[in-house]
Scaffold this motif. Structure first.
Motif, PDB file in Angstrom:
ATOM      1  N   ILE A  29       0.863  -1.182   0.000  1.00 42.39           N
ATOM      2  CA  ILE A  29       0.000   0.000   0.000  1.00 42.39           C
ATOM      3  C   ILE A  29       0.896   1.227   0.000  1.00 42.39           C
ATOM      4  O   ILE A  29       1.626   1.477   0.962  1.00 42.39           O
ATOM      5  N   ALA A  35      -6.994   6.728   3.391  1.00 40.77           N
ATOM      6  CA  ALA A  35      -7.343   5.660   2.461  1.00 40.77           C
ATOM      7  C   ALA A  35      -6.455   4.445   2.657  1.00 40.77           C
ATOM      8  O   ALA A  35      -6.932   3.308   2.762  1.00 40.77           O
ATOM      9  N   LEU A  39      -7.613   0.905   4.337  1.00 36.02           N
ATOM     10  CA  LEU A  39      -7.565  -0.332   3.564  1.00 36.02           C
ATOM     11  C   LEU A  39      -6.764  -1.397   4.303  1.00 36.02           C
ATOM     12  O   LEU A  39      -7.157  -2.568   4.354  1.00 36.02           O
ATOM     13  N   GLN A  42      -8.881  -2.805   7.049  1.00 37.13           N
ATOM     14  CA  GLN A  42      -9.941  -3.661   6.542  1.00 37.13           C
ATOM     15  C   GLN A  42      -9.397  -5.020   6.115  1.00 37.13           C
ATOM     16  O   GLN A  42      -9.966  -6.072   6.445  1.00 37.13           O
ATOM     17  N   LEU A  43      -8.281  -5.017   5.404  1.00 39.87           N
ATOM     18  CA  LEU A  43      -7.699  -6.278   4.936  1.00 39.87           C
ATOM     19  C   LEU A  43      -7.220  -7.152   6.080  1.00 39.87           C
ATOM     20  O   LEU A  43      -7.470  -8.366   6.105  1.00 39.87           O
ATOM     21  N   VAL A 186      -1.419  -1.107  -4.291  1.00 40.63           N
ATOM     22  CA  VAL A 186      -2.546  -0.178  -4.210  1.00 40.63           C
ATOM     23  C   VAL A 186      -2.004   1.234  -4.009  1.00 40.63           C
ATOM     24  O   VAL A 186      -1.233   1.493  -3.081  1.00 40.63           O
ATOM     25  N   CYS A 188      -2.349   4.826  -2.853  1.00 39.53           N
ATOM     26  CA  CYS A 188      -3.084   5.689  -1.919  1.00 39.53           C
ATOM     27  C   CYS A 188      -2.300   6.980  -1.707  1.00 39.53           C
ATOM     28  O   CYS A 188      -2.331   7.562  -0.618  1.00 39.53           O
ATOM     29  N   THR A 332      -7.215   4.156  -4.738  1.00 43.05           N
ATOM     30  CA  THR A 332      -8.261   4.537  -3.803  1.00 43.05           C
ATOM     31  C   THR A 332      -7.981   5.930  -3.264  1.00 43.05           C
ATOM     32  O   THR A 332      -6.849   6.412  -3.343  1.00 43.05           O
ATOM     33  N   ASN A 354     -12.207   1.140  -1.186  1.00 45.00           N
ATOM     34  CA  ASN A 354     -11.618   0.169  -0.264  1.00 45.00           C
ATOM     35  C   ASN A 354     -12.450  -1.105  -0.162  1.00 45.00           C
ATOM     36  O   ASN A 354     -11.911  -2.207  -0.050  1.00 45.00           O
ATOM     37  N   GLU A 355     -13.775  -0.959  -0.190  1.00 43.01           N
ATOM     38  CA  GLU A 355     -14.626  -2.150  -0.167  1.00 43.01           C
ATOM     39  C   GLU A 355     -14.374  -3.006  -1.415  1.00 43.01           C
ATOM     40  O   GLU A 355     -14.256  -4.234  -1.321  1.00 43.01           O
ATOM     41  N   LEU A 357     -11.667  -2.986  -3.416  1.00 40.22           N
ATOM     42  CA  LEU A 357     -10.311  -3.534  -3.399  1.00 40.22           C
ATOM     43  C   LEU A 357     -10.177  -4.682  -2.405  1.00 40.22           C
ATOM     44  O   LEU A 357      -9.542  -5.706  -2.708  1.00 40.22           O
ATOM     45  N   SER A 358     -10.762  -4.540  -1.234  1.00 40.27           N
ATOM     46  CA  SER A 358     -10.710  -5.628  -0.255  1.00 40.27           C
ATOM     47  C   SER A 358     -11.350  -6.886  -0.817  1.00 40.27           C
ATOM     48  O   SER A 358     -10.808  -7.998  -0.678  1.00 40.27           O
TER      49      SER A 358
END
Length: 542
Positions: A29, A35, A39, A42-43, A186, A188, A332, A354-355, A357-358
């Motif tokens: 990332i 962002a 992310l 979340q991951l 990713v 960001c 993102t 993010n949703e 990409l996750s």
């Protein structure tokens, strides 16, 4: 044997130590702002076995007040941060809960209560927040370290190699050049747009806007701008206007006043090209002089404060040709697209990207072929952005028009709560099969929105300003808004139950809104319109 989190924590370099040797990661990332850190959280929450590294040019902890612009969240972002990222306790403890969006209209008045006001007398049930970006990012940084995510901060990215599924990123850490390789990369990095630049993905936006913003070390309470008792009594909770995202409106521009949990206040002046050229603001003294002429109560409130930062940005809106790739990269946050600060949608687009990409990264890690889903979710994200962009394009001329903005906000809230936010709250963002089933209803809603935004653009072209009359349009009294936000609040209601109701309401609202804008002859209000809008029509036409 130590657990995965223990192993990762052991790999974190202590202050002053040599960085560890680079290795292959599951996810790289690039960018450790809201962002990127969001992310990563979340991951690692959904797949704790993923090897994730975050690279950030700034050093943590960042300045809690002036690290980043972007201080307000609306319903999608608030849901993402509090529910998906499980940060509700942090938000309620460290950030201010908003009192909705509030607009004031009319030429300068001796008493601020004489301005027309558009807002709510009390909060709707779903909480939103005034976000202190630096405090949020520092909190995420600490939590990610505890969960074993590696964060290299104070580094400078040198180059990237975009070979499919074998991305390489080289960077300088102190005086040492290092490299990571990873299956996923990713971007960001915000407006720098690392991947966007590398792949030539930049695309112009049809919307043009310009902004000046700054923060001061003072809490500005708009409630103190008038002592009029009737004005104060409009609020169910006296003295809470200052917790709104307050807007001072004029033809071609608006001024935001956002309080922060630290006690600082963020001020922004946002303009279309015509207003920006006329204002000719280039520095803080110029901003104060312009405020003194156009919004003297705001200029007076700034007296005695210390300036914390000042930024000017021309032509801030931009688009992107592609956000996600099944070759293992994605964008993102502001590395991809940016529409406009009005309505504070920036964090919504972080949540959506993010949703997606996750979902793609986790599906890919399980060996799923993500080619079709990537294209379908790209289309969904692009559509969401295009519909959001339509709320602003060629409409700033009407921002000083109380009638237009009263209609606009009710329609835009209805479309946002009834369609866009509904998709997020009901889990449709990465559910291709569900999106297919509701496609015809989505297309009708998009068509209705396009029709309404066209009417608003026609009105905005006139750059009308009505004389202020001390009118208060209380959005809390509008039944259709309660019905639509109630659908978001009702966890038991499915998308396939709620969306047809939303579309039917939008279908009925279009002729009523057109009539209020003067696009159709005056006619008798139907029982259905009266039921949906209550006394809204009477307030708008006052």
């Amino acid at each position: 044997m130590p657990c995965l989190a223990d192993r990762r924590n052991a790999e974190q370099p202590s202050p002053g130590s040599k960085p560890m040797n680079s290795k292959r990661q599951d996810v790289i990332i690039a960018g450790g702002g809201l962002a990127g850190l969001g992310l990563a959280r979340q991951l690692i929450t959904q797949r704790p076995d993923l090897d994730i590294v975050v690279l950030e040019r700034n050093r943590f902890p960042v300045d809690e007040t002036v690290a980043k612009v972007g201080e307000s969240t609306v319903e999608v972002a608030s849901r993402y941060f509090c529910h998906t990222l499980e940060l509700g306790e942090h938000f309620h403890d460290s950030h201010l809960q908003k009192f909705g969006l509030r607009c004031f209209f009319g030429a300068p008045q001796d008493d601020f209560s004489q301005h027309d006001e558009l807002g709510v007398s009390q909060r709707f049930p779903l909480p939103t927040f005034q976000l202190e970006r630096g405090a949020m990012e520092n909190h995420l940084y600490r939590e990610l370290l505890e969960r074993g995510v590696r964060i290299d901060h104070g580094v400078q990215i040198q180059s990237i190699d975009m070979s499919p599924r074998n991305h390489r990123l080289s960077f300088v850490d102190g005086e040492q050049e290092r490299e990571y390789s990873g299956r996923w990369l990713v971007d960001c990095t915000g407006r720098y747009g690392l991947v966007k630049r590398q792949l030539g993905l930049a695309r112009p936006s049809p919307h043009r806007g310009n902004a000046i913003w700054f923060r001061v070390d003072k809490t500005i309470k708009i409630d103190e701008w008038s002592g009029d008792a009737a004005w104060r009594e409009r609020m169910v909770l006296d003295g809470k206007r200052w917790l709104s995202t307050n807007h001072l409106m004029g033809p071609g521009y608006w001024v935001w006043i956002i309080p922060l949990g630290s006690g600082a206040t963020s001020i922004g002046i946002v303009m279309d090209d015509q207003a920006f050229e006329t204002a000719a603001i280039s520095d803080y003294p110029g901003a104060l002089a312009w405020l003194s002429r156009n919004h003297p109560q705001c200029a007076a409130a700034l007296e005695g404060s210390r300036l914390l930062d000042f930024v000017a940005l021309r032509d801030y809106s931009y688009d992107c040709k592609q956000m996600f790739s099944d070759e293992g990269w994605g964008l993102t946050g502001e590395s991809g697209v940016f529409s406009d600060p009005f309505y504070s949608p920036g964090s919504d687009f972080i949540a959506l990207a993010n949703e997606i990409l996750s979902h793609l990264i986790i599906a890919d890690s399980r060996g799923t072929d993500i080619a079709f889903e990537t294209r379908a979710l790209e289309f969904f994200y692009t559509s969401f952005f295009s519909n959001t962009l339509s709320l602003y394009t060629d409409q700033y001329g009407g921002f000083g028009d109380r009638t237009m903005m009263s209609v606009k906000l009710v329609w835009d809230y209805s479309f946002y709560w009834g369609v866009l936010a509904l998709l997020y709250y009901k889990g449709a963002v990465a559910d291709i099969q569900l999106l297919r089933r509701i496609n015809s209803q989505l297309l009708e809603a998009i068509s209705l929105n396009a029709q309404m935004q066209g009417l608003l653009r026609e009105r905005a072209s006139q750059r009308l300003v009505q004389p202020a009359a001390g009118v208060f349009v209380d959005q809390y009294q509008i039944p259709v808004l309660h019905q639509l936000i109630g659908q978001l609040h009702d966890e038991s209601l499915s998308l396939e139950q709620a969306l047809p109701v939303s579309v039917a309401l939008l279908r009925e609202l279009v002729p009523a809104m057109a009539d209020l804008l003067g696009e159709t002859p005056q006619r008798q209000v139907s029982d259905s319109e009266r039921q949906h809008l209550g006394d809204f029509r009477q307030a708008v036409l006052a």
